[in-house]
Design a protein around this motif. Sequence first.
Motif, short mmCIF file in Angstrom:
data_model
loop_
_atom_site.label_atom_id
_atom_site.label_comp_id
_atom_site.label_asym_id
_atom_site.label_seq_id
_atom_site.Cartn_x
_atom_site.Cartn_y
_atom_site.Cartn_z
N PHE A 1 -23.26 -5.81 2.88
CA PHE A 1 -23.24 -5.17 3.23
C PHE A 1 -22.53 -3.89 1.99
CE2 PHE A 1 -21.51 -8.05 7.14
CZ PHE A 1 -22.62 -8.01 7.46
N GLY A 2 -22.36 -4.59 1.17
CA GLY A 2 -22.02 -3.57 -0.01
C GLY A 2 -20.51 -2.32 0.22
N LEU A 3 -19.76 -2.97 1.03
CA LEU A 3 -18.64 -2.31 1.04
C LEU A 3 -17.96 -1.76 -0.29
CD1 LEU A 3 -17.71 -3.46 4.39
CD2 LEU A 3 -18.82 -1.46 4.23
N PRO A 4 -17.68 -0.84 0.14
CA PRO A 4 -16.42 -0.51 -1.32
C PRO A 4 -14.82 -0.78 -1.18
CG PRO A 4 -15.86 1.08 -0.07
CD PRO A 4 -16.94 -0.25 1.18
N ARG A 5 -14.79 -1.23 -2.43
CA ARG A 5 -12.73 -2.29 -2.50
C ARG A 5 -12.08 -0.90 -2.35
NH1 ARG A 5 -11.95 -7.37 -4.70
NH2 ARG A 5 -14.04 -8.25 -5.10
N LEU A 6 -11.50 -0.75 -1.42
CA LEU A 6 -10.05 -0.10 -0.61
C LEU A 6 -9.02 -0.91 -0.78
CD1 LEU A 6 -12.24 1.82 2.29
CD2 LEU A 6 -11.77 2.31 -0.16
N LYS A 29 -1.45 6.27 -3.07
CA LYS A 29 -2.05 6.99 -3.65
C LYS A 29 -2.67 7.79 -3.26
CE LYS A 29 -0.20 3.09 -6.78
NZ LYS A 29 -0.71 1.86 -8.49
N MET A 30 -2.23 9.34 -4.01
CA MET A 30 -3.94 10.00 -4.57
C MET A 30 -4.99 9.91 -4.66
SD MET A 30 -3.97 13.90 -6.68
CE MET A 30 -4.56 12.52 -7.99
N GLY A 31 -5.42 8.72 -5.05
CA GLY A 31 -6.43 8.56 -5.65
C GLY A 31 -7.17 7.55 -4.26
N ASP A 32 -6.48 6.61 -4.15
CA ASP A 32 -6.54 5.76 -3.02
C ASP A 32 -6.66 6.64 -1.62
OD1 ASP A 32 -6.18 3.86 -4.23
OD2 ASP A 32 -3.99 3.13 -3.94
#
Length: 347
Positions: free
Chosen positions: A333-338, A156-159
């Motif tokens: 590690f503070g990794l984002p949710r992707l 998706k565009m947002g992802d």
Amino acid sequence: MMASLGGERSQAEGAQIRHVPVMLAEVIEALRPKPGEVMVDGTFGAGGYTTRILNEGAEVIAIDRDPTAIEAGRAIEAGHPGRLHLVESRFSRLDEAVASVKGADFRVDGVVLDIGVSSMQIDQAERGFSFQKDGPLDMRMSGKGASAADVVNRLKMGDLARIFNFLGEERHAGRIARMIEKRRAIQPFTRTLDLANAIEALVGRNPRDRIHPATRVFQALRVFVNDELGELARALLAAERVLKPGGRLVVVTFHSLEDRMVKRFFADRAGGRAGSRHMPEVAERLPSFTPAVKGAVGPSAEEEAHNPRARSAKLRAGLRTQNPPLENDLTLFGLPRLPDADELTRS
């Protein structure tokens, strides 16, 4: 990374000349390999670090997820019978690789990780890591799973915007993601130059810019396709488990996201008190690492002049204490949710 073996030996030496390992002198100084010791090179590549470690007399368990790198390393392996063990695997599983060679309870004297894409991979247009030459939009280090084309044409565009923004620090992330969504509806992206040219046409190119306008997007795609930040996080925790007391962990990174993760890991593993500052009682955590070098070490001015790839490199290193490993917790590690790239191949 990478008498008489004849032509095989010459080929291996030629590869070594073309693919100079970054900060080799600094890595060896921090790693301090000695005869009788066992080291892990978690990112074998063309064998640059491994070859030097072998020349210092140590034994090496060398890991790479790229089967072409493993195959190319056979000449080096043949030149050091019994002292080089090549393992095709992800470096996040380096403790499992050690166990497969030495047994479940074995502990090593050192681990070195050179984070990022190999120059061998960049040089091969058919791997799709670079737009310096046209090639398929691939970027998979192992050749398995979702490709960069799958990501660009199906997410998706947002992802896509989040991936470009976080993993590439691209300031035009939203605009580029919208352009991709519109274009792929007409014609999917399958080639590296097609995507690079489309990005350049959208955002333009200032002659004073040091990098091509598609560089950060390509970096983000490569990091996402290969889960490079997740791999690094898991590799640091695996190294903590497999190093013996006094063992050395040496990590070379090439951009700020990676370096911040390594810095955060060593700071967390220095021990101290754990828990919220708002809570009156917190547990004391014994350190699992102490610093082996002060802060981050950069390349020499001479190396920067002769090897442009080294200019962004940073080295951090720690010494394993006798204390047990701390929490096996990726949240530090503070990794984002992707999105999960592998979902693209399952859907």
